[in-house]
Design an enzyme around this catalytic site. Structure first.
Site, mmCIF file in Angstrom:
data_model
loop_
_atom_site.group_PDB
_atom_site.id
_atom_site.type_symbol
_atom_site.label_atom_id
_atom_site.label_comp_id
_atom_site.label_asym_id
_atom_site.label_seq_id
_atom_site.Cartn_x
_atom_site.Cartn_y
_atom_site.Cartn_z
ATOM 1 C CD GLU A 131 -7.129 0.755 3.278
ATOM 2 O OE1 GLU A 131 -6.391 0.149 2.555
ATOM 3 O OE2 GLU A 131 -7.240 1.109 4.573
ATOM 4 N NE ARG A 134 -2.433 1.184 3.332
ATOM 5 C CZ ARG A 134 -3.130 0.973 4.685
ATOM 6 N NH1 ARG A 134 -4.279 0.294 4.859
ATOM 7 N NH2 ARG A 134 -2.462 0.945 5.957
ATOM 8 C CD GLU A 181 -3.197 -2.551 7.245
ATOM 9 O OE1 GLU A 181 -4.835 -2.496 7.436
ATOM 10 O OE2 GLU A 181 -2.588 -1.612 7.448
ATOM 11 C CD GLU A 196 -9.017 1.617 8.508
ATOM 12 O OE1 GLU A 196 -8.177 1.262 7.303
ATOM 13 O OE2 GLU A 196 -8.641 2.684 9.057
ATOM 14 C CG HIS A 212 -6.996 7.415 6.910
ATOM 15 N ND1 HIS A 212 -7.461 7.967 7.937
ATOM 16 C CD2 HIS A 212 -6.276 6.258 7.241
ATOM 17 C CE1 HIS A 212 -7.178 7.119 8.944
ATOM 18 N NE2 HIS A 212 -6.487 6.094 8.329
ATOM 19 C CD1 TRP A 241 -8.232 9.236 11.979
ATOM 20 C CD2 TRP A 241 -6.762 10.565 11.064
ATOM 21 N NE1 TRP A 241 -6.858 8.470 11.986
ATOM 22 C CE2 TRP A 241 -5.748 9.506 11.667
ATOM 23 C CE3 TRP A 241 -5.964 11.695 10.499
ATOM 24 C CZ2 TRP A 241 -4.999 9.065 11.049
ATOM 25 C CZ3 TRP A 241 -4.519 11.498 10.520
ATOM 26 C CH2 TRP A 241 -3.978 10.407 10.700
ATOM 27 C CE1 TYR A 246 -4.328 10.902 3.497
ATOM 28 C CE2 TYR A 246 -4.274 8.465 4.132
ATOM 29 C CZ TYR A 246 -4.280 9.653 3.132
ATOM 30 O OH TYR A 246 -4.677 9.016 1.787
ATOM 31 N NE ARG A 278 -8.995 -1.926 4.874
ATOM 32 C CZ ARG A 278 -7.863 -2.321 5.398
ATOM 33 N NH1 ARG A 278 -7.315 -3.451 5.226
ATOM 34 N NH2 ARG A 278 -7.224 -1.455 6.367
ATOM 35 C CG ASP A 338 -5.854 4.052 4.197
ATOM 36 O OD1 ASP A 338 -7.132 4.562 3.646
ATOM 37 O OD2 ASP A 338 -5.660 3.605 4.960
HETATM 38 C C1 GCO Z 1 -4.812 1.188 7.981
HETATM 39 C C2 GCO Z 1 -5.529 2.376 8.763
HETATM 40 C C3 GCO Z 1 -4.742 2.782 9.749
HETATM 41 C C4 GCO Z 1 -5.826 3.418 10.830
HETATM 42 C C5 GCO Z 1 -5.646 3.053 12.176
HETATM 43 C C6 GCO Z 1 -6.662 3.699 13.262
HETATM 44 O O1 GCO Z 1 -5.771 0.969 6.872
HETATM 45 O O2 GCO Z 1 -3.939 0.732 8.189
HETATM 46 O O3 GCO Z 1 -6.146 3.180 8.225
HETATM 47 O O4 GCO Z 1 -3.474 3.297 9.909
HETATM 48 O O5 GCO Z 1 -5.543 4.841 10.725
HETATM 49 O O6 GCO Z 1 -5.587 1.728 12.340
HETATM 50 O O7 GCO Z 1 -6.625 3.177 14.464
HETATM 51 MG MG MG Z 2 -7.211 2.440 6.178
#
Ligand code: GCO
Ligand code: MG
Length: 402
Positions: free
Chosen positions: A236, A147, A339, A262, A212, A402, A159, A283, A210
């Protein structure tokens, strides 16, 4: 068999973890993970005050009934704290069952559907050149999927980027720090990043990215479309998913595969996304979605709609969750990818485990149960330290996702 005792262990070997240990009258114990990044003590208290007293004396083999008791019985359903607490109990029960039957947990979930599990690494750098170096390093380590994230020119923070030469750790000690965000700068940068990665490493390496939750659906549609020539494995979390129908707009504009989930806790967060075929990968991971009992149902539902799994495996999933995810990945038919964000050596020492990485693949090991232990004496040396995820503001100061 009866549950005789259950307690929560909180430790911070590099980052915070909440671990549940359930003991039985036959001397067998099980471990579950209840770590919720930045909200750890809420789950610990939910377990200690409200859940554990209710499970003493129950038969640990009744994982389905105990799951329903904690989910339906409480009246207050869903949510990250509740589902992480249920997840911790559920995973610990499967660990106990595996140990009692002297078999790895994957055998209880359907047995081996494959020999190894394709895993992806998280590659970062403060700019494109540094990211390319990190990708080269991970290729060298054997990864067949990466990734790819990079710092964005013009933004002081981005991020998902490791600080200095250290590993990436999403949580930061102390109160939340503030990151900067500009969608315009990001959208200009990411296609250039992927052009360079493909140019340098060719077509064979699986590439993921990602977002995010930073984009609106139409912005995500544009990014997905511009990334099409680079054949991503997935894009993602393109947009926050409370509004599940937003993903329809992304789908209308791009063939780049979409992964999300996630932060989901139950099937109801993903139900419309899956049944409308708006996504390609789900996820969810055992800790935040009510354990293996619920996640197996999600996977079986997703299988009907060609949606594959891609369990979240950042550092905030403790080795207990990683092990549970690997047993799940081994058994379900519609496994996609796993992951793998490596834990610190301190964390690995506190949680000795059987799972392994080799040649781009992960393996759960054949130990009975999950194949993870908790060294309580060592854990006690790392007391809890308050930590948070950063927050995120646009350049004009507006708080954003975030
Ligand atoms: C990922 C994530 C993480 C998150 C974190 C939040 O895909 O691994 O986006 O980096 O930010 O797990 O607790
Ligand atoms: Mg993520």
């Amino acid at each position: 068999m009866k549950i005789t005792n259950a307690f929560v262990n909180i430790t911070s070997p590099g980052r915070n973890f909440v671990t549940l240990k359930i003991e039985t009258d036959e001397g067998i114990f099980g471990l579950g993970d209840g770590t919720l990044n930045g909200r750890e003590l809420a789950v610990a208290s939910y377990l200690t005050e409200h859940v554990l007293p209710c499970i003493i004396g129950r038969d640990p083999f009744q994982s389905e009934d105990i799951w329903q008791y904690l989910y339906r019985g409480a009246y207050w359903r869903r949510g990250p704290v509740t589902m992480a607490a249920i997840g911790a109990v559920d995973v610990a029960l499967w660990d106990i069952k595996g140990k009692a039957l002297n078999t790895p947990v994957y055998n209880l979930l359907g047995g081996k559907s494959r020999d190894g599990l394709l895993a992806y690494a998280h590659c970062t750098g403060k700019d494109i050149d540094h990211t390319l170096e990190d990708v080269a390093l991970h290729k060298e380590m054997g990864f067949k999927a990466v990734r790819v994230q990079s710092g964005i020119p013009g933004l002081s923070t981005t991020y998902g980027i490791a600080k200095g030469t250290g590993r990436y750790e999403p949580a930061e000690r102390g109160l939340p720090s503030e990151h900067q965000w500009s969608t315009e700068m990001y959208l200009r940068h990411v296609p250039q990043l992927f052009a360079r990665v493909r140019e340098t490493f060719g077509e064979e390496l699986h590439l993921l990215h990602d977002c995010h939750h930073r984009l609106t659906p139409i912005e995500a549609g544009r990014l997905g479309k511009e990334l099409e020539p680079f054949h991503l494995f997935w894009m993602e979390d393109p947009t926050p998913a409370e509004l599940q129908e937003g993903f329809k707009i992304i789908r209308q504009h791009t063939t780049t595969p979409i992964a999300v989930g996630e932060v989901f806790n139950t099937i109801w967060d993903a139900h419309d996304l899956i049944r409308n075929q708006f996504i390609d990968y789900i996820r969810m991971t055992p800790v935040h979605s009510g354990g293996l009992t619920h996640l197996k149902k999600v996977a079986d539902f997703a299988e009907l709609y060609h949606v594959r799994t891609g369990c979240h495996g950042a550092t905030d999933m403790s080795p207990v969750t990683i092990a549970a995810a690997l047993h799940f990945d081994t058994a379900v038919h519609n496994f996609g990818i796993q992951e793998l964000m490596p834990h610190t050596d301190e964390t690995n020492a506190v949680f000795p485990h059987q799972y392994r990485f080799k040649d781009g693949m992960m393996f759960p090991g054949d130990a009975p149960g999950l194949g993870v232990d908790l060294d309580e004496a060592l854990a006690a040396k790392y007391p809890y330290l308050r930590a948070y995820l950063p927050i995120n503001r646009k350049l004009d100061g507006t708080l954003t996702d975030w």
